[in-house]
Design a protein around this motif. Structure first.
Motif, PDB file in Angstrom:
ATOM      1  N   ARG A 156       0.816  -1.209   0.000  1.00 46.81           N
ATOM      2  CA  ARG A 156       0.000   0.000   0.000  1.00 46.81           C
ATOM      3  C   ARG A 156       0.854   1.265   0.000  1.00 46.81           C
ATOM      4  N   GLN A 157       2.183   1.079  -0.085  1.00 46.80           N
ATOM      5  CA  GLN A 157       3.128   2.199  -0.118  1.00 46.80           C
ATOM      6  C   GLN A 157       3.043   3.063   1.136  1.00 46.80           C
ATOM      7  N   MET A 158       2.694   2.461   2.253  1.00 45.92           N
ATOM      8  CA  MET A 158       2.579   3.182   3.517  1.00 45.92           C
ATOM      9  C   MET A 158       3.859   2.928   4.318  1.00 45.92           C
ATOM     10  N   TRP A 159       4.952   3.534   3.835  1.00 48.77           N
ATOM     11  CA  TRP A 159       6.273   3.211   4.351  1.00 48.77           C
ATOM     12  C   TRP A 159       6.496   3.715   5.768  1.00 48.77           C
ATOM     13  N   ALA A 160       5.843   4.775   6.150  1.00 49.85           N
ATOM     14  CA  ALA A 160       5.974   5.240   7.533  1.00 49.85           C
ATOM     15  C   ALA A 160       5.484   4.170   8.498  1.00 49.85           C
ATOM     16  N   ASP A 161       4.411   3.485   8.134  1.00 49.77           N
ATOM     17  CA  ASP A 161       3.876   2.426   8.987  1.00 49.77           C
ATOM     18  C   ASP A 161       4.717   1.156   8.897  1.00 49.77           C
ATOM     19  N   VAL A 162       5.292   0.882   7.731  1.00 51.46           N
ATOM     20  CA  VAL A 162       6.228  -0.239   7.609  1.00 51.46           C
ATOM     21  C   VAL A 162       7.387  -0.052   8.585  1.00 51.46           C
ATOM     22  N   LEU A 163       7.990   1.134   8.546  1.00 48.63           N
ATOM     23  CA  LEU A 163       9.160   1.391   9.378  1.00 48.63           C
ATOM     24  C   LEU A 163       8.798   1.449  10.858  1.00 48.63           C
ATOM     25  N   GLN A 164       7.618   1.936  11.167  1.00 46.91           N
ATOM     26  CA  GLN A 164       7.220   1.973  12.571  1.00 46.91           C
ATOM     27  C   GLN A 164       7.097   0.554  13.127  1.00 46.91           C
ATOM     28  N   GLN A 165       6.573  -0.366  12.320  1.00 41.97           N
ATOM     29  CA  GLN A 165       6.507  -1.752  12.751  1.00 41.97           C
ATOM     30  C   GLN A 165       7.908  -2.326  12.933  1.00 41.97           C
ATOM     31  N   ALA A 166       8.792  -2.032  11.991  1.00 36.79           N
ATOM     32  CA  ALA A 166      10.151  -2.569  12.057  1.00 36.79           C
ATOM     33  C   ALA A 166      10.886  -2.073  13.305  1.00 36.79           C
ATOM     34  N   TYR A 167      10.754  -0.803  13.613  1.00 36.67           N
ATOM     35  CA  TYR A 167      11.464  -0.230  14.752  1.00 36.67           C
ATOM     36  C   TYR A 167      10.786  -0.529  16.077  1.00 36.67           C
ATOM     37  N   VAL A 224      10.358  -3.491  17.242  1.00 36.44           N
ATOM     38  CA  VAL A 224      10.912  -4.749  17.756  1.00 36.44           C
ATOM     39  C   VAL A 224      12.106  -4.435  18.659  1.00 36.44           C
ATOM     40  N   GLU A 225      12.045  -4.850  19.903  1.00 39.19           N
ATOM     41  CA  GLU A 225      13.077  -4.488  20.873  1.00 39.19           C
ATOM     42  C   GLU A 225      14.386  -5.244  20.653  1.00 39.19           C
ATOM     43  N   ASN A 226      14.305  -6.495  20.269  1.00 36.24           N
ATOM     44  CA  ASN A 226      15.501  -7.310  20.062  1.00 36.24           C
ATOM     45  C   ASN A 226      15.496  -7.848  18.638  1.00 36.24           C
ATOM     46  N   PRO A 227      15.885  -7.012  17.670  1.00 31.58           N
ATOM     47  CA  PRO A 227      15.780  -7.411  16.259  1.00 31.58           C
ATOM     48  C   PRO A 227      16.752  -8.520  15.878  1.00 31.58           C
ATOM     49  N   SER A 228      16.310  -9.364  14.961  1.00 31.91           N
ATOM     50  CA  SER A 228      17.161 -10.403  14.399  1.00 31.91           C
ATOM     51  C   SER A 228      18.195  -9.770  13.470  1.00 31.91           C
ATOM     52  N   MET A 229      19.124 -10.589  12.997  1.00 33.00           N
ATOM     53  CA  MET A 229      20.112 -10.084  12.048  1.00 33.00           C
ATOM     54  C   MET A 229      19.434  -9.612  10.772  1.00 33.00           C
ATOM     55  N   ALA A 230      18.390 -10.338  10.326  1.00 31.69           N
ATOM     56  CA  ALA A 230      17.678  -9.942   9.110  1.00 31.69           C
ATOM     57  C   ALA A 230      17.018  -8.579   9.282  1.00 31.69           C
ATOM     58  N   LEU A 231      16.428  -8.346  10.436  1.00 25.91           N
ATOM     59  CA  LEU A 231      15.797  -7.046  10.689  1.00 25.91           C
ATOM     60  C   LEU A 231      16.851  -5.960  10.861  1.00 25.91           C
ATOM     61  N   THR A 232      17.945  -6.276  11.516  1.00 28.20           N
ATOM     62  CA  THR A 232      19.032  -5.306  11.664  1.00 28.20           C
ATOM     63  C   THR A 232      19.551  -4.863  10.300  1.00 28.20           C
ATOM     64  N   ASP A 233      19.721  -5.817   9.384  1.00 22.94           N
ATOM     65  CA  ASP A 233      20.155  -5.481   8.028  1.00 22.94           C
ATOM     66  C   ASP A 233      19.128  -4.590   7.340  1.00 22.94           C
ATOM     67  N   PHE A 234      17.866  -4.874   7.553  1.00 29.32           N
ATOM     68  CA  PHE A 234      16.792  -4.068   6.963  1.00 29.32           C
ATOM     69  C   PHE A 234      16.840  -2.635   7.484  1.00 29.32           C
ATOM     70  N   LEU A 235      17.041  -2.488   8.793  1.00 35.79           N
ATOM     71  CA  LEU A 235      17.096  -1.154   9.384  1.00 35.79           C
ATOM     72  C   LEU A 235      18.316  -0.387   8.888  1.00 35.79           C
ATOM     73  N   GLN A 236      19.421  -1.067   8.709  1.00 42.95           N
ATOM     74  CA  GLN A 236      20.617  -0.420   8.187  1.00 42.95           C
ATOM     75  C   GLN A 236      20.438  -0.012   6.726  1.00 42.95           C
ATOM     76  N   MET A 237      19.666  -0.794   5.983  1.00 44.28           N
ATOM     77  CA  MET A 237      19.427  -0.513   4.585  1.00 44.28           C
ATOM     78  C   MET A 237      18.467   0.657   4.385  1.00 44.28           C
ATOM     79  N   THR A 238      17.678   0.949   5.410  1.00 37.53           N
ATOM     80  CA  THR A 238      16.623   1.951   5.275  1.00 37.53           C
ATOM     81  C   THR A 238      17.133   3.294   4.782  1.00 37.53           C
ATOM     82  N   ARG A 239      18.177   3.818   5.396  1.00 31.62           N
ATOM     83  CA  ARG A 239      18.667   5.138   5.009  1.00 31.62           C
ATOM     84  C   ARG A 239      19.213   5.139   3.595  1.00 31.62           C
TER      85      ARG A 239
END
Length: 235
Positions: free
Chosen positions: A201-212, A214-229
Motif C-alpha cells: 500500500r506504499q505506507m512506508w511510515a507504517d512499515v518502518l514503525q513496525q520494524a522499529y 521490535v526491541e531485540n531485532p534479528s540479524m535480518a531485521l538489523t540489516d533491513f534497518l541499516q538498509m533503510t537510510r
C-alpha cells in the motif's frame, strides 16, 4: 509562529491516495512455520511483477529541504502524492548532511499551520516517536525540521488516513496478530506480517514503525534497518 513558514518549499502535489485505499482489496498475510527463519525483511523493498500486490521501493534521492541538506525517511517524500499514514502517533525519521545538526522538530496543522507538537532534538538523534495527542483521521499535517539556530530546514506534508480506512486497517491488523498468536509467533514475526501488510500500500511510515517497534531485532531485521537510510536517501 513567524513568517519563515511562507518561504519553505513544499515540493509536493496535493494528491491523496485515500480513494485508492478505500477501493483496495485488502490482503491479510499469514506467516507459515517455514517462513519464520529468517524473515525476509529486505524483500519488502523489492518489486514482484508477478504479484497482484506489487511493492515499489520508496523514492530515492528526493532530499528536498534547504539545498538538499535533509532527507526525510518517515514519513518520506513522495513526488506524486501526500504520504498517507495509519498510525496516529507516527515515527519521524530523517538524515542530514555531514556538518548539519537538527535542533527541533515541530508538527503543524496543515490549514492553520498552528504548532500541535514541538520537540527538541539532540545532535545524536535522527528519529522521534510522536508522543502528543492522537492525530486526527483525515487531517493533514506538516512535520518541520529546524537547525540548531531555529532556522527551518525542511517541511513535508503527510495525511492520516480517514476514519473508515483507519478502522478497516485496524481490524485487519488485529486479525493478523490473532492468527499469528495462535501460531505462537514471535513479536518480530508479528511486526513483519504487519509491515508486509503496509508495504504493498506504499505506507512506508507504517512499515518502518513496525520494524522499529521490535526491541531485540534479528540479524535480518538489523540489516533491513541499516538498509533503510540507503534505500530512502541514495541516488
Amino acid at each position: 509562529m513567524t513568517n519563515d513558514k511562507k518561504i519553505l518549499p513544499l515540493g509536493l502535489l496535493s494528491i491523496t491516495l485515500i480513494t485508492w485505499l478505500v477501493g483496495y482489496q485488502l490482503f491479510i498475510p499469514r506467516i507459515t512455520l517455514a517462513q519464520r527463519q529468517p524473515l525476509p525483511w529486505l524483500d519488502l523493498y523489492q518489486t514482484n511483477s508477478s504479484s497482484n500486490n506489487n511493492t515499489e521501493p520508496p523514492a530515492r534521492g528526493r532530499t528536498g529541504g534547504s539545498r538538499g541538506s535533509v532527507c526525510p525517511i518517515s514519513p518520506a517524500y513522495n513526488p506524486l502524492a501526500i504520504p498517507l499514514v495509519w498510525s496516529n502517533r507516527p515515527l519521524f525519521m530523517w538524515r542530514v548532511k555531514e556538518g548539519e545538526e537538527i535542533g527541533k522538530l515541530e508538527l503543524w496543522q496543515h490549514v492553520t499551520q498552528d504548532v500541535v507538537w514541538s520537540k527538541q532534538v539532540s545532535p545524536s538523534e535522527d528519529m522521534l516517536l510522536y508522543d502528543g495527542e492522537a492525530l486526527q483521521p483525515g487531517e493533514r499535517y506538516f512535520w518541520v525540521l529546524f537547525n540548531q539556530d531555529s532556522v527551518p530546514l525542511y517541511r513535508l506534508a503527510f495525511q492520516i488516513v480517514d476514519q473508515p480506512t483507519r478502522d478497516r486497517i485496524s481490524s485487519d491488523l488485529m486479525t493478523i496478530e490473532a492468527q499469528l498468536q495462535d501460531d505462537r509467533a514471535s513479536t518480530e514475526e508479528i511486526a513483519y506480517a504487519k509491515a508486509q501488510y503496509f508495504a504493498p500500500r506504499q505506507m512506508w511510515a507504517d512499515v518502518l514503525q513496525q520494524a522499529y517497534s521490535v526491541e531485540n531485532p534479528s540479524m535480518a531485521l538489523t540489516d533491513f534497518l541499516q538498509m533503510t537510510r540507503q534505500q530512502f536517501c541514495s541516488g
